[in-house]
Scaffold this active site. Sequence first.
Site, PDB file in Angstrom:
ATOM      1  N   GLN A  30       0.910  -1.396   0.093  1.00 47.84           N
ATOM      2  CA  GLN A  30      -0.026  -0.092   0.186  1.00 47.84           C
ATOM      3  C   GLN A  30       0.795   1.366   0.044  1.00 47.84           C
ATOM      4  O   GLN A  30       0.698   2.313  -0.696  1.00 47.84           O
ATOM      5  CB  GLN A  30      -0.871  -0.068   1.301  1.00 47.84           C
ATOM      6  CG  GLN A  30      -2.036   0.851   1.200  1.00 47.84           C
ATOM      7  CD  GLN A  30      -3.222   0.292   0.402  1.00 47.84           C
ATOM      8  OE1 GLN A  30      -3.608  -0.820   0.740  1.00 47.84           O
ATOM      9  NE2 GLN A  30      -3.790   1.340  -0.495  1.00 47.84           N
ATOM     10  N   LYS A  37       1.784   1.728  -3.733  1.00 48.29           N
ATOM     11  CA  LYS A  37       0.516   2.230  -4.468  1.00 48.29           C
ATOM     12  C   LYS A  37       0.164   3.432  -4.163  1.00 48.29           C
ATOM     13  O   LYS A  37      -0.222   4.410  -5.135  1.00 48.29           O
ATOM     14  CB  LYS A  37      -0.422   0.993  -3.975  1.00 48.29           C
ATOM     15  CG  LYS A  37      -1.696   1.222  -4.854  1.00 48.29           C
ATOM     16  CD  LYS A  37      -2.902   0.240  -4.085  1.00 48.29           C
ATOM     17  CE  LYS A  37      -2.401  -0.930  -4.125  1.00 48.29           C
ATOM     18  NZ  LYS A  37      -3.514  -2.014  -3.604  1.00 48.29           N
ATOM     19  N   LYS A  77      -2.893  -0.837   6.818  1.00 51.93           N
ATOM     20  CA  LYS A  77      -3.778  -1.855   6.139  1.00 51.93           C
ATOM     21  C   LYS A  77      -4.099  -2.601   7.525  1.00 51.93           C
ATOM     22  O   LYS A  77      -3.344  -2.548   8.647  1.00 51.93           O
ATOM     23  CB  LYS A  77      -3.164  -3.017   5.486  1.00 51.93           C
ATOM     24  CG  LYS A  77      -3.949  -3.822   4.668  1.00 51.93           C
ATOM     25  CD  LYS A  77      -4.576  -3.272   3.533  1.00 51.93           C
ATOM     26  CE  LYS A  77      -5.495  -3.902   2.637  1.00 51.93           C
ATOM     27  NZ  LYS A  77      -6.102  -3.702   1.566  1.00 51.93           N
ATOM     28  N   GLY A 134     -12.630  -0.397   3.037  1.00 54.68           N
ATOM     29  CA  GLY A 134     -12.707  -1.883   2.625  1.00 54.68           C
ATOM     30  C   GLY A 134     -11.710  -2.406   1.912  1.00 54.68           C
ATOM     31  O   GLY A 134     -10.635  -1.967   1.332  1.00 54.68           O
ATOM     32  N   ASP A 135     -11.822  -4.018   1.796  1.00 50.98           N
ATOM     33  CA  ASP A 135     -11.018  -4.842   1.225  1.00 50.98           C
ATOM     34  C   ASP A 135     -11.837  -6.110   1.198  1.00 50.98           C
ATOM     35  O   ASP A 135     -12.941  -5.951   1.535  1.00 50.98           O
ATOM     36  CB  ASP A 135      -9.713  -5.018   2.159  1.00 50.98           C
ATOM     37  CG  ASP A 135      -8.531  -5.715   1.202  1.00 50.98           C
ATOM     38  OD1 ASP A 135      -8.171  -5.198   0.010  1.00 50.98           O
ATOM     39  OD2 ASP A 135      -8.494  -6.960   1.336  1.00 50.98           O
ATOM     40  N   THR A 139     -11.707   0.262  -8.010  1.00 51.80           N
ATOM     41  CA  THR A 139     -10.816  -0.634  -8.353  1.00 51.80           C
ATOM     42  C   THR A 139     -10.825  -1.505  -9.447  1.00 51.80           C
ATOM     43  O   THR A 139      -9.791  -1.562 -10.183  1.00 51.80           O
ATOM     44  CB  THR A 139     -10.736  -1.538  -6.973  1.00 51.80           C
ATOM     45  OG1 THR A 139     -10.667  -0.636  -5.994  1.00 51.80           O
ATOM     46  CG2 THR A 139      -9.361  -2.219  -7.168  1.00 51.80           C
ATOM     47  N   ASN A 176     -15.954  -7.504  -5.182  1.00 54.42           N
ATOM     48  CA  ASN A 176     -15.989  -6.064  -5.542  1.00 54.42           C
ATOM     49  C   ASN A 176     -15.079  -5.731  -6.986  1.00 54.42           C
ATOM     50  O   ASN A 176     -15.618  -5.205  -7.883  1.00 54.42           O
ATOM     51  CB  ASN A 176     -15.912  -5.283  -4.513  1.00 54.42           C
ATOM     52  CG  ASN A 176     -15.575  -3.940  -4.775  1.00 54.42           C
ATOM     53  OD1 ASN A 176     -14.565  -3.552  -5.149  1.00 54.42           O
ATOM     54  ND2 ASN A 176     -16.695  -3.165  -5.022  1.00 54.42           N
ATOM     55  N   SER A 222     -10.806   6.691  -2.875  1.00 52.09           N
ATOM     56  CA  SER A 222     -10.812   6.722  -1.540  1.00 52.09           C
ATOM     57  C   SER A 222     -10.236   8.150  -1.180  1.00 52.09           C
ATOM     58  O   SER A 222     -10.731   9.103  -0.264  1.00 52.09           O
ATOM     59  CB  SER A 222     -10.003   5.793  -0.686  1.00 52.09           C
ATOM     60  OG  SER A 222     -10.762   4.649  -0.525  1.00 52.09           O
TER      61      SER A 222
HETATM   62  P1  NDP Z   1     -14.254  -9.531  -2.133  1.00 47.88           P
HETATM   63  O1  NDP Z   1     -14.329 -10.102  -0.901  1.00 47.88           O
HETATM   64  O2  NDP Z   1     -15.303  -8.471  -2.601  1.00 47.88           O
HETATM   65  O3  NDP Z   1     -14.100 -10.738  -3.533  1.00 47.88           O
HETATM   66  C1  NDP Z   1     -13.255 -11.572  -3.604  1.00 47.88           C
HETATM   67  C2  NDP Z   1     -13.386 -12.528  -4.556  1.00 47.88           C
HETATM   68  O4  NDP Z   1     -12.496 -13.510  -4.697  1.00 47.88           O
HETATM   69  C3  NDP Z   1     -14.746 -13.564  -3.797  1.00 47.88           C
HETATM   70  O5  NDP Z   1     -15.241 -13.505  -5.145  1.00 47.88           O
HETATM   71  C4  NDP Z   1     -14.062 -14.706  -3.606  1.00 47.88           C
HETATM   72  O6  NDP Z   1     -14.884 -15.834  -3.510  1.00 47.88           O
HETATM   73  C5  NDP Z   1     -13.033 -14.709  -4.640  1.00 47.88           C
HETATM   74  N1  NDP Z   1     -11.810 -15.766  -3.990  1.00 47.88           N
HETATM   75  C6  NDP Z   1     -11.270 -15.664  -2.905  1.00 47.88           C
HETATM   76  N2  NDP Z   1     -10.365 -16.546  -2.858  1.00 47.88           N
HETATM   77  C7  NDP Z   1     -10.259 -17.053  -3.775  1.00 47.88           C
HETATM   78  C8  NDP Z   1      -9.378 -18.201  -4.582  1.00 47.88           C
HETATM   79  N3  NDP Z   1      -8.486 -18.838  -3.814  1.00 47.88           N
HETATM   80  N4  NDP Z   1      -9.723 -18.581  -5.656  1.00 47.88           N
HETATM   81  C9  NDP Z   1     -10.691 -17.929  -6.644  1.00 47.88           C
HETATM   82  N5  NDP Z   1     -11.561 -16.911  -5.970  1.00 47.88           N
HETATM   83  C10 NDP Z   1     -11.105 -16.395  -4.665  1.00 47.88           C
HETATM   84  O7  NDP Z   1     -12.748  -8.598  -2.391  1.00 47.88           O
HETATM   85  P2  NDP Z   1     -12.365  -7.593  -3.340  1.00 47.88           P
HETATM   86  O8  NDP Z   1     -13.025  -7.938  -4.692  1.00 47.88           O
HETATM   87  O9  NDP Z   1     -12.244  -6.251  -2.586  1.00 47.88           O
HETATM   88  O10 NDP Z   1     -10.745  -7.972  -3.388  1.00 47.88           O
HETATM   89  C11 NDP Z   1     -10.171  -8.720  -4.005  1.00 47.88           C
HETATM   90  C12 NDP Z   1      -8.641  -8.584  -4.282  1.00 47.88           C
HETATM   91  O11 NDP Z   1      -8.605  -6.984  -4.651  1.00 47.88           O
HETATM   92  C13 NDP Z   1      -7.958  -8.636  -2.911  1.00 47.88           C
HETATM   93  O12 NDP Z   1      -6.432  -8.886  -2.901  1.00 47.88           O
HETATM   94  C14 NDP Z   1      -7.891  -7.027  -2.335  1.00 47.88           C
HETATM   95  O13 NDP Z   1      -6.897  -6.932  -1.613  1.00 47.88           O
HETATM   96  C15 NDP Z   1      -7.584  -6.455  -3.555  1.00 47.88           C
HETATM   97  N6  NDP Z   1      -7.947  -5.044  -3.817  1.00 47.88           N
HETATM   98  C16 NDP Z   1      -9.243  -4.596  -3.375  1.00 47.88           C
HETATM   99  C17 NDP Z   1      -9.604  -3.217  -3.394  1.00 47.88           C
HETATM  100  C18 NDP Z   1     -10.949  -2.794  -3.175  1.00 47.88           C
HETATM  101  O14 NDP Z   1     -11.142  -1.426  -3.298  1.00 47.88           O
HETATM  102  N7  NDP Z   1     -12.063  -3.476  -2.640  1.00 47.88           N
HETATM  103  C19 NDP Z   1      -8.609  -2.142  -3.347  1.00 47.88           C
HETATM  104  C20 NDP Z   1      -7.135  -2.599  -4.118  1.00 47.88           C
HETATM  105  C21 NDP Z   1      -7.249  -4.089  -3.944  1.00 47.88           C
HETATM  106  P3  NDP Z   1     -15.758 -16.176  -2.218  1.00 47.88           P
HETATM  107  O15 NDP Z   1     -17.060 -15.559  -2.645  1.00 47.88           O
HETATM  108  O16 NDP Z   1     -15.917 -17.631  -2.636  1.00 47.88           O
HETATM  109  O17 NDP Z   1     -15.144 -15.809  -1.157  1.00 47.88           O
END
Ligand code: NDP
Length: 449
Positions: free
Chosen positions: A114, A117, A129, A168-169, A213, A244, A381
């Site tokens: 972070q 970034k 974080k 959030g994350d 994102t 997300n 953000s």
């Molecule tokens: P969410 O919780 O909204 O979504 C995560 C998704 O990934 C879910 O669909 C989850 O499935 C899936 N998932 C988790 N583990 C696995 C796996 N091993 N194989 C396949 N699918 C998997 O999180 P976000 O979308 O917010 O975040 C996703 C990534 O992006 C993270 O690395 C986060 O740190 C990064 N990020 C997020 C930001 C944000 O603004 N939200 C900003 C910058 C980075 P299931 O529903 O089964 O759990």
Amino acid sequence: MPALHEQLIPVFEEVVNRNPGETEFHQAVREVFESLGPVVAKHPEYAQSSVIGRLCEPERQIIFRVPWVDDAGQVQLNRGFRVEFNSALGPYKGGLRFHPSVYLGIVKFLGFEQIFKNSLTGMPIGGGKGGSDFDPKGKSDAEVMRFCQSFMTELYRHIGEHTDVPAGDTGVGAREIGYLFGQYKRITNRYESGVLTGKGLTWGGSQVRTEATGYGTVFFVHEMLHAAGESIEGRRVVISGSGNVAIYAAEKVRELGGTVIAVSDSGGYVVEEGGIDLELVKDIKLSRRARIEKYAQERGNGARYVTGGSIWEVPCDVALPCATQNELTASDAATLIRNGCKVVAEGANMPSTPDAARAFQEAGLLFAPGKAANAGGVATSALEMQQNASRDSWNFAYTEERLRIIMRGIHDRCLTTADEYGSPGNYVAGANIGGFTRVADAMLAFGVV
Ligand code: NDP
């Protein structure tokens, strides 16, 4: 594994010794160090002032107990974390992750990433974080609320709009931010909008933050393809995850004329060659909080679900890993390259293993590391903080345009920096060095603090 510059070897060894067992954190540090050789060679002042070693040691690490009562009246116990990593450029800024895999090493890897970034965005935000090993999956709204209230009952004393601004994350969306903000407001008796970002639109949130994102990642892909004289139109795109980041990346791909043919969750992936129905994915994952498996069951239309397996087996032009860390291995990278994939942009944080990231660079793909490609979330953000500070709120089109300009700026900064340090076209080197120098220069200016 590429060798580190000789001056960085002892620094890296010290990071490993000081932080035993925190493998994801070691991986994130090493990945940055592999880019810093030319910087250390050109600027001996960074080594002389130990600025690199200091950057690897968080300014503050907070670990706390989070007790709460479930719907059956049983007391449950989780652990909470906030790592305030670096405030050279502004208040600590970075999300909270609620997931059973969370421990100090994960929070530190995310906090470390972070810093760079946030620096790359060019905005006045430091790096931090936090999170918990709490699993929101399968919990009622009331349980999530009680957990969030207990979490904030400790966290509130460490945060503030000029100190530390969580967001959030994974596992922390609008619902959780609402409960956290409500408890913060109640305990402090202050309506301090700028203390959290990702808020609801009627109570201090920003347009486009939810989408930022995913949209930002696709804007970055657009910039990479544009610089190569190409476009996203007509491209077949595979996106891992269906949370997300994945959902709004898919939305922007569709708007720009690409076709998303596969998405996944932690249970497996779905493929639909004619293009995924995004409204159904949103309904299943965002509204019903159900499994992606349901997509194939409800959709028909040739959609198929593959339990387990790797989504990277699906041939595509553009791959967007948007799920979690280390989800894309060297063998997945080999499959993608063999199948003719041209662009990989990391919507998630560190989704490619080091071997996979190296394979993409060696094969000459357009490869965007997460700290550049997914910076649109934190950048928006910071736009939310700006709106809160001026008690203003901007419309969607204006905010999205700001995001687009920021992503273009990050893209261009990566390319110019990569050029300047002898790795033309290498977005990894550009992001690591560009992010590092801005923070390091501020730290040098502040003296030994
Ligand atoms: P969410 O919780 O909204 O979504 C995560 C998704 O990934 C879910 O669909 C989850 O499935 C899936 N998932 C988790 N583990 C696995 C796996 N091993 N194989 C396949 N699918 C998997 O999180 P976000 O979308 O917010 O975040 C996703 C990534 O992006 C993270 O690395 C986060 O740190 C990064 N990020 C997020 C930001 C944000 O603004 N939200 C900003 C910058 C980075 P299931 O529903 O089964 O759990």
